[in-house]
Scaffold this motif. Structure first.
Motif, PDB file in Angstrom:
ATOM      1  N   VAL B  77     -11.158  18.770  -7.027  1.00  0.00           N
ATOM      2  CA  VAL B  77     -11.848  17.669  -6.339  1.00  0.00           C
ATOM      3  C   VAL B  77     -11.858  16.420  -7.208  1.00  0.00           C
ATOM      4  N   LYS B  78     -12.201  16.575  -8.479  1.00  0.00           N
ATOM      5  CA  LYS B  78     -12.225  15.432  -9.395  1.00  0.00           C
ATOM      6  C   LYS B  78     -10.843  14.821  -9.567  1.00  0.00           C
ATOM      7  N   ALA B  79      -9.811  15.661  -9.580  1.00  0.00           N
ATOM      8  CA  ALA B  79      -8.431  15.172  -9.726  1.00  0.00           C
ATOM      9  C   ALA B  79      -8.066  14.252  -8.556  1.00  0.00           C
ATOM     10  N   TRP B  80      -8.366  14.690  -7.336  1.00  0.00           N
ATOM     11  CA  TRP B  80      -8.091  13.860  -6.161  1.00  0.00           C
ATOM     12  C   TRP B  80      -8.912  12.570  -6.198  1.00  0.00           C
ATOM     13  N   ARG B  81     -10.160  12.701  -6.621  1.00  0.00           N
ATOM     14  CA  ARG B  81     -11.005  11.517  -6.694  1.00  0.00           C
ATOM     15  C   ARG B  81     -10.426  10.504  -7.681  1.00  0.00           C
ATOM     16  N   GLU B  82      -9.963  10.973  -8.828  1.00  0.00           N
ATOM     17  CA  GLU B  82      -9.409  10.083  -9.847  1.00  0.00           C
ATOM     18  C   GLU B  82      -8.144   9.384  -9.365  1.00  0.00           C
ATOM     19  N   VAL B  83      -7.301  10.135  -8.643  1.00  0.00           N
ATOM     20  CA  VAL B  83      -6.039   9.554  -8.169  1.00  0.00           C
ATOM     21  C   VAL B  83      -6.312   8.480  -7.106  1.00  0.00           C
ATOM     22  N   PHE B  84      -7.227   8.748  -6.196  1.00  0.00           N
ATOM     23  CA  PHE B  84      -7.610   7.731  -5.205  1.00  0.00           C
ATOM     24  C   PHE B  84      -8.237   6.524  -5.904  1.00  0.00           C
ATOM     25  N   ARG B  85      -9.081   6.802  -6.888  1.00  0.00           N
ATOM     26  CA  ARG B  85      -9.736   5.704  -7.606  1.00  0.00           C
ATOM     27  C   ARG B  85      -8.716   4.826  -8.325  1.00  0.00           C
ATOM     28  N   GLY B  86      -7.689   5.468  -8.883  1.00  0.00           N
ATOM     29  CA  GLY B  86      -6.630   4.720  -9.562  1.00  0.00           C
ATOM     30  C   GLY B  86      -5.827   3.870  -8.588  1.00  0.00           C
ATOM     31  N   ALA B  87      -5.571   4.416  -7.401  1.00  0.00           N
ATOM     32  CA  ALA B  87      -4.826   3.670  -6.379  1.00  0.00           C
ATOM     33  C   ALA B  87      -5.611   2.431  -5.942  1.00  0.00           C
ATOM     34  N   LEU B  88      -6.918   2.601  -5.799  1.00  0.00           N
ATOM     35  CA  LEU B  88      -7.778   1.487  -5.387  1.00  0.00           C
ATOM     36  C   LEU B  88      -7.769   0.365  -6.421  1.00  0.00           C
ATOM     37  N   ALA B  89      -7.675   0.756  -7.694  1.00  0.00           N
ATOM     38  CA  ALA B  89      -7.731  -0.223  -8.784  1.00  0.00           C
ATOM     39  C   ALA B  89      -6.503  -1.129  -8.822  1.00  0.00           C
ATOM     40  N   GLU B  90      -5.393  -0.652  -8.255  1.00  0.00           N
ATOM     41  CA  GLU B  90      -4.162  -1.461  -8.225  1.00  0.00           C
ATOM     42  C   GLU B  90      -4.195  -2.402  -7.037  1.00  0.00           C
TER      43      GLU B  90
END
Lengths: 167, 167
Positions: B77-90
């Motif tokens: 769950v945290k892995a998916w959250r981090e990847v989405f969060r990284g996408a949002l940051a770009e």
DNA sequence: ACCTGAACACCGTTCAAGT
DNA sequence: ACCTGAACACCGTTCAAGT
């Protein structure tokens, strides 16, 4: 509001919820209503003004539907869930502001303002049910994501599963 | 894959995530890459084929990023959250498949298939972390809705709030 | 193998002209 | 007050022609 204006907005709303901002043309609406596209521009000079007007009307209708559910004794979270579920059943179609919000940076401020208001009002409404701002944001995001995925997968049961024990 | 093809896909991906399917033209991409729009059509005959190729590459990259996080010891769950969060940051930018899924009924099957796979693989991946299908669907919907609202409101803290205690 | 100019029907938008 | 035809620059797409 004249019958023509109302018919234009009805046609635009149906088409936006199915295909988004780019999924319809002024000529499409004109054909639906029985006028020429220049006449649509007479009532709504730009596409942004038209879509903003449609979004404003949609937002008000959703807010009224939620309030009616609450007045009937439904909890705030369940009321929002029911209204999203009802919207999905018509089509299946996306949440109008969800489909617009997904391309927010391409839209004019008059449209994005309506989209922002829809999200903000949703969170505020959920907070009146006793939820913290964080929980209200999470619940609203879940509803918006669930209708997005369910409409893309053309399977309403996905919405039901994603929102089954929402609280 | 040639440098030109790669450059076309890079330009398309950036533009789709900012403005959706309708937010760019073949002439835009051609100008970005330094060719004429007919040359873009040489590599990708139709807009649907181009967007499907971009979506497929995006899906693979996201899956790899999630797997890398999991391999480093992060929970699913945290892995998916981090990847989405990284996408949002770009950007801030939407999830590519989220922006496409929102106008799903307007797209060709080749594109919607990629969008479906993205959602399906996400749920399957979350289930490997021990979640029920229902919980996995809810978590993925929350992530998708959170990035949608956060990118529309241009406020990444909305994503953080909506996904803070996701489980 | 890759690129191009020119053409097609479409799009949002404008505007002078009608009733 | 409301509608229209005609024009503009744009769009996706096609294709014959170039290297």
């Amino acid at each position: 509001m004249s019958e023509t204006v109302e018919a234009i907005m009805d046609s635009a709303e149906r088409r936006i919820r199915a295909g988004g901002y780019g999924g319809f043309s002024f000529r499409d609406l004109a054909a639906d209503v029985g006028v020429k596209s220049a006449s649509v521009h007479y009532h709504f000079p730009t596409k942004g003004e038209l879509v903003a007007a449609v979004a404003r009307r949609y937002n008000d209708r959703v807010a009224q539907a939620v309030d009616a559910e609450i007045a009937a004794g439904t909890s705030v979270v369940k009321a929002w869930r029911e209204v999203f579920r009802g919207a999905l059943a018509e089509g299946p179609a996306m949440c109008l502001c969800g489909s617009l919000g997904a391309i927010s940076s391409e839209l004019t401020p008059e449209v994005t303002d309506e989209v922002r208001h829809f999200f903000d009002r949703g969170v505020e409404s959920l907070m009146t049910g006793g939820l913290s701002r964080e929980d209200a944001t999470r619940v609203f995001a879940t509803l918006e994501g669930a209708i997005l995925i369910a409409s893309a997968r053309n399977d309403a049961t996905i919405f039901d599963a994603a929102t089954a024990d929402l609280k």
